[in-house]
Design an enzyme around this catalytic site. Structure first.
Site, PDB file in Angstrom:
ATOM      1  N   SER A 162       0.646  -1.399   0.058  1.00  0.00           N
ATOM      2  CA  SER A 162      -0.067  -0.149   0.025  1.00  0.00           C
ATOM      3  C   SER A 162       0.835   1.172  -0.148  1.00  0.00           C
ATOM      4  CB  SER A 162      -0.845  -0.111   1.366  1.00  0.00           C
ATOM      5  OG  SER A 162      -1.698   1.332   1.269  1.00  0.00           O
ATOM      6  N   TYR A 184      -2.204  -0.662  10.117  1.00  0.00           N
ATOM      7  CA  TYR A 184      -2.376  -1.022   8.585  1.00  0.00           C
ATOM      8  C   TYR A 184      -0.793  -0.725   7.620  1.00  0.00           C
ATOM      9  CZ  TYR A 184      -3.636  -1.267   3.757  1.00  0.00           C
ATOM     10  OH  TYR A 184      -3.865  -1.445   2.485  1.00  0.00           O
TER      11      TYR A 184
HETATM   12  P1  NAD Z   1     -11.377  -5.913  -0.633  1.00  0.00           P
HETATM   13  O1  NAD Z   1     -11.823  -5.728   0.795  1.00  0.00           O
HETATM   14  O2  NAD Z   1     -12.396  -5.462  -1.703  1.00  0.00           O
HETATM   15  O3  NAD Z   1     -10.588  -7.276  -0.934  1.00  0.00           O
HETATM   16  C1  NAD Z   1      -9.722  -7.889  -0.024  1.00  0.00           C
HETATM   17  C2  NAD Z   1      -9.989  -9.343  -0.203  1.00  0.00           C
HETATM   18  O4  NAD Z   1      -8.970 -10.107   0.740  1.00  0.00           O
HETATM   19  C3  NAD Z   1     -11.153  -9.849  -0.350  1.00  0.00           C
HETATM   20  O5  NAD Z   1     -11.489 -11.021  -1.279  1.00  0.00           O
HETATM   21  C4  NAD Z   1     -11.271 -10.560   1.191  1.00  0.00           C
HETATM   22  O6  NAD Z   1     -11.938 -11.789   1.261  1.00  0.00           O
HETATM   23  C5  NAD Z   1      -9.836 -11.029   1.160  1.00  0.00           C
HETATM   24  N1  NAD Z   1      -9.479 -11.289   2.555  1.00  0.00           N
HETATM   25  C6  NAD Z   1      -9.344 -10.575   3.586  1.00  0.00           C
HETATM   26  N2  NAD Z   1      -8.893 -11.134   4.542  1.00  0.00           N
HETATM   27  C7  NAD Z   1      -8.486 -12.417   4.246  1.00  0.00           C
HETATM   28  C8  NAD Z   1      -7.905 -13.540   4.729  1.00  0.00           C
HETATM   29  N3  NAD Z   1      -7.667 -13.639   6.200  1.00  0.00           N
HETATM   30  N4  NAD Z   1      -7.775 -14.630   4.134  1.00  0.00           N
HETATM   31  C9  NAD Z   1      -8.105 -14.672   2.874  1.00  0.00           C
HETATM   32  N5  NAD Z   1      -8.760 -13.644   2.297  1.00  0.00           N
HETATM   33  C10 NAD Z   1      -8.815 -12.485   2.751  1.00  0.00           C
HETATM   34  O7  NAD Z   1     -10.153  -4.958  -0.887  1.00  0.00           O
HETATM   35  P2  NAD Z   1      -9.474  -4.340  -1.969  1.00  0.00           P
HETATM   36  O8  NAD Z   1      -9.075  -2.915  -2.077  1.00  0.00           O
HETATM   37  O9  NAD Z   1      -9.325  -5.152  -3.512  1.00  0.00           O
HETATM   38  O10 NAD Z   1      -7.896  -4.927  -1.010  1.00  0.00           O
HETATM   39  C11 NAD Z   1      -6.798  -5.849  -1.904  1.00  0.00           C
HETATM   40  C12 NAD Z   1      -5.430  -5.423  -1.288  1.00  0.00           C
HETATM   41  O11 NAD Z   1      -5.235  -4.253  -1.957  1.00  0.00           O
HETATM   42  C13 NAD Z   1      -5.403  -5.586   0.176  1.00  0.00           C
HETATM   43  O12 NAD Z   1      -4.153  -6.200   0.367  1.00  0.00           O
HETATM   44  C14 NAD Z   1      -5.537  -4.160   0.626  1.00  0.00           C
HETATM   45  O13 NAD Z   1      -4.421  -3.586   1.717  1.00  0.00           O
HETATM   46  C15 NAD Z   1      -4.512  -3.570  -0.945  1.00  0.00           C
HETATM   47  N6  NAD Z   1      -4.744  -2.163  -1.025  1.00  0.00           N
HETATM   48  C16 NAD Z   1      -5.921  -1.542  -1.196  1.00  0.00           C
HETATM   49  C17 NAD Z   1      -6.042  -0.159  -1.516  1.00  0.00           C
HETATM   50  C18 NAD Z   1      -7.611   0.514  -1.732  1.00  0.00           C
HETATM   51  O14 NAD Z   1      -7.567   1.618  -1.661  1.00  0.00           O
HETATM   52  N7  NAD Z   1      -8.577  -0.311  -2.080  1.00  0.00           N
HETATM   53  C19 NAD Z   1      -4.981   0.581  -1.389  1.00  0.00           C
HETATM   54  C20 NAD Z   1      -3.953   0.022  -0.972  1.00  0.00           C
HETATM   55  C21 NAD Z   1      -3.630  -1.363  -0.563  1.00  0.00           C
END
Ligand code: NAD
Length: 248
Positions: A147, A161
């Site tokens: 991130s 986080y």
């Molecule tokens: P999201 O919540 O839509 O998706 C997260 C996914 O991770 C889901 O499919 C969820 O079921 C899965 N997950 C969560 N905990 C889990 C566990 N213990 N075991 C297995 N699966 C698990 O969110 P997103 O935005 O698609 O996030 C995806 C990645 O991107 C994450 O690592 C998040 O930290 C990172 N990220 C997102 C953003 C943003 O702004 N959306 C920014 C920076 C980083």
């Protein structure tokens, strides 16, 4: 035109958001795709259908990345269904509710580090055990989803986080050097503010226009980078963190 077959990719947390978009982008690029999901079986089935719709094979496996046994089973089931895995997208993750560091408790800290950091390390380790040419594998690529917060610190929101993701940057750089001569490239991406369901209600509306590009990113814009890094077009890249953050 000759069909390009790229092998098998595994995307953790592939049932929605960035992971789902990555699965579909990889399928579009010619990969067969295994996705893991924790609770959202219907969403996972829809992602499998979307990958199959572009002509690839796909499978969904229930697995919690906080559990080492689940991770082993996940690799086993995807390999049994699709064949040896050549790309692992280490994407599953959670955020914590907005709070000041002074108000965190142990439960909160253990949860976010357990999933985002320990989970990412365990998935990467399992990938290396299967892909390393020094262990009888055929090589491959690992793309870790960190991130932009890992660098910026996410003050007043979720410094924990951000810290759990800073460790993912370290994992990327350290592991890349550890396995560079074993046929494995290790890369990381740092998304900024991306429009997915991970955000607390109202957050995107409140700060969506703050990135320099004036809008949040789309999951597909992150997925395009993941697909590039996983492909041979990125064959001379390893140990790099790439921002996809609208200038943030
Ligand atoms: P999201 O919540 O839509 O998706 C997260 C996914 O991770 C889901 O499919 C969820 O079921 C899965 N997950 C969560 N905990 C889990 C566990 N213990 N075991 C297995 N699966 C698990 O969110 P997103 O935005 O698609 O996030 C995806 C990645 O991107 C994450 O690592 C998040 O930290 C990172 N990220 C997102 C953003 C943003 O702004 N959306 C920014 C920076 C980083």
């Amino acid at each position: 035109m000759t069909e390009i077959v790229r092998g098998v990719a595994l995307v953790t947390g592939g049932s929605r958001g960035i992971g789902a978009a990555a699965a579909v982008a990889l399928a579009g690029d010619g990969w067969d795709v295994g996705i893991s999901y924790r609770t959202q079986a219907d969403d996972a089935a829809a992602v499998v259908a979307a990958c199959e719709a572009v002509g690839r094979r796909a499978v969904a496996v229930r697995a919690d990345v906080a559990e080492a046994e689940d991770i082993e089973r996940m690799f086993g089931e995807v390999t049994d269904a699709l064949g040896p895995i050549g790309a692992v997208i280490n994407n599953a993750g959670i955020v914590t509710p907005s709070a000041k560091v002074a108000d965190y408790d142990v439960e909160r800290l253990e949860k976010v580090f357990r999933i985002n950091t320990i989970g990412a390390f365990l998935v990467a380790g399992a990938a290396v055990r299967r892909m390393s040419t020094a262990r009888g594998g055929s090589g491959g690529v690992i793309v870790n989803v960190s991130s932009r917060g890992a660098v910026l610190g996410s003050a007043n929101e979720y410094v924990d986080y951000a810290g759990s993701k800073a460790a993912v940057d370290t994992l990327t750089i350290g592991l890349a050097n550890e396995v560079a001569k074993e046929g494995i490239r290790v890369l990381g991406i740092r998304p900024g503010l991306i429009e997915t369901d991970i955000h607390a209600e109202g957050r995107l509306e409140r700060i969506g226009a703050t990135p320099p590009l004036g809008r949040p990113g789309k999951a597909e814009e992150v997925a395009a980078l993941i697909a590039f890094l996983a492909s041979d077009r990125a064959s001379y890249m390893t140990g790099s963190m790439v921002d996809v953050a609208g200038g943030r």
